[in-house]
Design an enzyme around this catalytic site. Structure first.
Site, PDB file in Angstrom:
ATOM      1  N   VAL A  61       0.811  -1.230   0.000  1.00  0.00           N
ATOM      2  CA  VAL A  61       0.000   0.000   0.000  1.00  0.00           C
ATOM      3  C   VAL A  61       0.839   1.272   0.000  1.00  0.00           C
ATOM      4  CG1 VAL A  61      -2.003  -1.100   1.049  1.00  0.00           C
ATOM      5  CG2 VAL A  61      -0.281  -0.052   2.521  1.00  0.00           C
ATOM      6  N   LYS A  62       2.139   1.168  -0.210  1.00  0.00           N
ATOM      7  CA  LYS A  62       2.960   2.360  -0.209  1.00  0.00           C
ATOM      8  C   LYS A  62       3.005   3.012  -1.615  1.00  0.00           C
ATOM      9  CE  LYS A  62       4.192   2.395   4.145  1.00  0.00           C
ATOM     10  NZ  LYS A  62       3.607   1.293   4.931  1.00  0.00           N
TER      11      LYS A  62
END
Ligand SMILES: *Cc1c(COP(=O)(O)O)cnc(C)c1O
Length: 405
Positions: free
Chosen positions: A185-186
């Site tokens: 999710v970065k």
């Protein structure tokens, strides 16, 4: 925000390069790998794109923090000052090297309050670890000055701030060392992965060995490596690095979309006089992966969150005050020192003391704060729609409150 939204041909091409040789490990097998070194290539890219002297890829952002703390000689009994608002990984890494997390208040930057840092320094303090939360930065000049005055290590957890800068330098490259996470999710992802960045050859050499069982990588082949110190296995695989190579090429595009969508959303929120925004030590350096905004009171913030939920428009809006992952208030496992194995008395005592620690300054900020994550996949129409709907929900709550008052 997350790079997985822009996933496709570039990642596939790099993955296929690795699949063609079958060598999915980063070290050794020099013959059959036919010159394909995806991890090395990505490390070079990281140095080039973010402007640091050395980069060590690892298996996660958490592993990057653990690794660099070991390389910085942060260990048993040392105190590391960190913020009350971060992801759990920040204190996990500190605990993993035997050190003691000293949690202190944040300010309206949503990152370490320099005053709180100064007040927390003891003879055992070894390191100050700002966390550049939600895509934006801590007050690095103030923290640098404190570290210089007290001879402390400055380690940046920039896991959430890929692409953000402070006075022209990339977040994560300003302190003695810094880390990114490339988890799913970065801002850019390897699937799982992370990196330690530093300008110190010594720190880098230590990270390089530590992440691969202490092997010195100086032998004529892998089997002849020696072990100047103890290490672990925090290696990244070639497949993960391959994905990262696809992603890092898209960073300018990702940052451009974030900036545009952030600007549109902000144009709606800033029309509401009761709304204020997170303060940014360098507004030019925001990565725009989130927009973080404040209501005048905790009650109003909670009412706005409830209203957005009722209207089905809460998605992407984070009320961290009630969040189990990111704010000290909900870290009961930490406050009760619930560890599967024995931890040191010093660590246990410090953790149990967290329950009685006063975080009212942080509470007063976090309880009024909502962060909206900026998606890459929104169409322009969708961002305008989101902005208009959020603004209407906020106005509805504010009007109801003023009628009541
Ligand atoms: C994601 C994150 C980490 C850890 O990264 P992983 O790759 O998931 O281990 C550390 N610190 C912060 C602030 C993060 O957001």
């Amino acid at each position: 925000m997350p790079g997985f939204e822009l996933f496709g041909e570039e990642e596939r091409k790099h993955i296929n390069d690795v699949m063609d040789t079958g060598i999915i490990m980063r070290y050794g097998f020099d013959g059959p790998r036919k010159g394909i070194f995806k991890s090395l290539e990505l490390e070079k890219k990281v140095m080039e794109v973010f402007g640091c002297g050395y980069a060590q890829l690892v298996s996660s952002g958490t592993a990057a923090l653990t690794t660099v703390m070991a390389a910085l000689n942060i260990g048993a009994g040392d105190e590391v000052i960190m913020p009350s608002f971060t992801f759990v990984a920040s204190f996990e890494a500190i605990l993993s090297v035997g050190a003691i997390p000293v949690m202190v208040d944040i300010d309206e930057t949503l990152t370490l309050s320099p005053e709180a840092v100064t007040a927390a320094i003891t003879p055992k303090t070894k390191c100050v670890m700002p966390v550049h939360m939600c895509g934006s930065m801590a007050d690095m000049d103030a923290l640098k000055a404190i570290c210089a005055e007290h001879n402390l290590i400055l380690l940046e957890d920039a896991c959430q701030a890929i692409g953000g800068t402070y006075k022209g330098k990339h977040l994560g490259t300003i302190g003695d060392a810094g880390t990114f996470s490339f988890d799913f999710v970065k801002t850019i992802t390897c699937g799982e992965g992370g990196v330690v960045m530093t300008n110190s050859k010594d720190i880098h050499t230590k990270c390089d060995g530590y992440t691969d069982h202490g092997h010195d990588h100086l032998g004529v082949d892998r089997g002849t490596d020696l072990h100047p110190f103890l290490g672990y296995n925090f290696r990244i695989s070639e497949l993960h690095a391959a994905i990262g190579l696809g992603q890092i090429g898209k960073l300018p595009t990702i940052l451009g979309i974030q900036k545009k969508n952030h600007g549109i959303l902000k144009s709606y929120l800033e029309q509401i006089p009761e709304i204020s925004f997170r303060s940014l030590p360098d507004p030019e350096g925001d990565s725009h992966s989130f927009i973080s905004w404040f209501l005048p009171t905790a009650e109003l913030a909670q009412a706005v969150v409830a209203e957005m939920k009722a209207q089905g428009i809460l998605a992407g809006n984070f009320y961290w005050f009630d969040n189990n992952w990111h704010y000290v208030r909900k870290w009961q496992h930490l406050q009760n020192a619930v560890s599967l194995n024995n931890i040191s008395e010093a660590q246990k005592t410090a953790l149990l003391a967290l329950k009685d620690k006063d975080f009212s300054t942080s509470d007063a900020i976090m309880s009024r704060c909502v962060s909206t994550s900026i998606a890459l996949s929104w169409t322009e129409e969708q961002v305008h729609d989101k902005g208009a709907k959020m603004a209407a929900a906020i106005q509805k709550v504010l009007e109801a409150a003023s009628v009541e008052a």
